[in-house]
Design a protein around this motif. Sequence first.
Motif, mmCIF file in Angstrom:
data_model
loop_
_atom_site.group_PDB
_atom_site.id
_atom_site.type_symbol
_atom_site.label_atom_id
_atom_site.label_comp_id
_atom_site.label_asym_id
_atom_site.label_seq_id
_atom_site.Cartn_x
_atom_site.Cartn_y
_atom_site.Cartn_z
ATOM 1 N N ASP A 33 0.852 -1.191 0.000
ATOM 2 C CA ASP A 33 0.000 0.000 0.000
ATOM 3 C C ASP A 33 0.887 1.240 0.000
ATOM 4 N N VAL A 34 0.777 2.037 -1.062
ATOM 5 C CA VAL A 34 1.608 3.235 -1.194
ATOM 6 C C VAL A 34 0.796 4.516 -0.979
ATOM 7 N N THR A 35 -0.380 4.392 -0.348
ATOM 8 C CA THR A 35 -1.254 5.541 -0.142
ATOM 9 C C THR A 35 -0.520 6.705 0.510
ATOM 10 N N MET A 36 0.144 6.467 1.602
ATOM 11 C CA MET A 36 0.838 7.520 2.350
ATOM 12 C C MET A 36 2.346 7.261 2.389
ATOM 13 N N ASP A 37 2.846 6.489 1.458
ATOM 14 C CA ASP A 37 4.240 6.056 1.465
ATOM 15 C C ASP A 37 4.959 6.607 0.233
ATOM 16 N N ARG A 38 5.525 7.782 0.372
ATOM 17 C CA ARG A 38 6.191 8.450 -0.758
ATOM 18 C C ARG A 38 7.350 7.604 -1.300
ATOM 19 N N ALA A 39 8.164 7.051 -0.398
ATOM 20 C CA ALA A 39 9.296 6.225 -0.826
ATOM 21 C C ALA A 39 8.807 4.974 -1.548
ATOM 22 N N GLN A 41 6.003 4.678 -3.179
ATOM 23 C CA GLN A 41 5.463 5.094 -4.474
ATOM 24 C C GLN A 41 6.597 5.345 -5.466
ATOM 25 N N GLU A 42 7.653 5.979 -5.020
ATOM 26 C CA GLU A 42 8.807 6.217 -5.893
ATOM 27 C C GLU A 42 9.447 4.902 -6.326
ATOM 28 N N ALA A 43 9.530 3.938 -5.407
ATOM 29 C CA ALA A 43 10.072 2.621 -5.745
ATOM 30 C C ALA A 43 9.180 1.934 -6.777
ATOM 31 N N MET A 44 7.860 2.066 -6.608
ATOM 32 C CA MET A 44 6.912 1.482 -7.561
ATOM 33 C C MET A 44 7.117 2.077 -8.944
ATOM 34 N N VAL A 45 7.222 3.402 -9.026
ATOM 35 C CA VAL A 45 7.383 4.082 -10.318
ATOM 36 C C VAL A 45 8.668 3.617 -11.001
ATOM 37 N N ARG A 52 2.789 5.323 -12.945
ATOM 38 C CA ARG A 52 2.423 6.054 -11.729
ATOM 39 C C ARG A 52 1.049 5.683 -11.197
ATOM 40 N N THR A 53 0.251 5.017 -12.002
ATOM 41 C CA THR A 53 -1.091 4.663 -11.560
ATOM 42 C C THR A 53 -1.057 3.358 -10.781
ATOM 43 N N VAL A 54 -2.066 3.150 -9.971
ATOM 44 C CA VAL A 54 -2.199 1.889 -9.248
ATOM 45 C C VAL A 54 -3.445 1.175 -9.748
ATOM 46 N N PRO A 55 -3.432 -0.127 -9.707
ATOM 47 C CA PRO A 55 -2.352 -0.974 -9.202
ATOM 48 C C PRO A 55 -1.228 -1.126 -10.222
ATOM 49 N N GLN A 56 -0.075 -1.494 -9.723
ATOM 50 C CA GLN A 56 1.029 -1.967 -10.549
ATOM 51 C C GLN A 56 1.297 -3.385 -10.060
ATOM 52 N N ILE A 57 1.246 -4.329 -10.987
ATOM 53 C CA ILE A 57 1.276 -5.750 -10.632
ATOM 54 C C ILE A 57 2.532 -6.400 -11.210
ATOM 55 N N PHE A 58 3.185 -7.199 -10.369
ATOM 56 C CA PHE A 58 4.377 -7.940 -10.767
ATOM 57 C C PHE A 58 4.167 -9.409 -10.444
#
Length: 86
Positions: A33-39, A41-45, A52-58
Amino acid sequence: MATIEIYTKAFCGYCARAKALLDRKGAVYREIDVTMDRAGQEAMVARANGGRTVPQIFIDDRHVGGSDDLAALEAKGELDALLKAD
């Protein structure tokens, strides 16, 4: 079973749809969950090649994309093989 990771945010309908499909398949996944997790979210991107959109699935470190991409794999009959990969 494959290793599945799904980046999500709170109140995301697309995230809920993707998780519901994985749940119907009996897949075990790790939700990040990257709702309030800036780091996070940056790792996800970075991991999603700019997505940048969610979900991102691996699945087994392969970037599948988002909810529509996951549904498209299911529609083509390709999702089960990915989920069962070792």
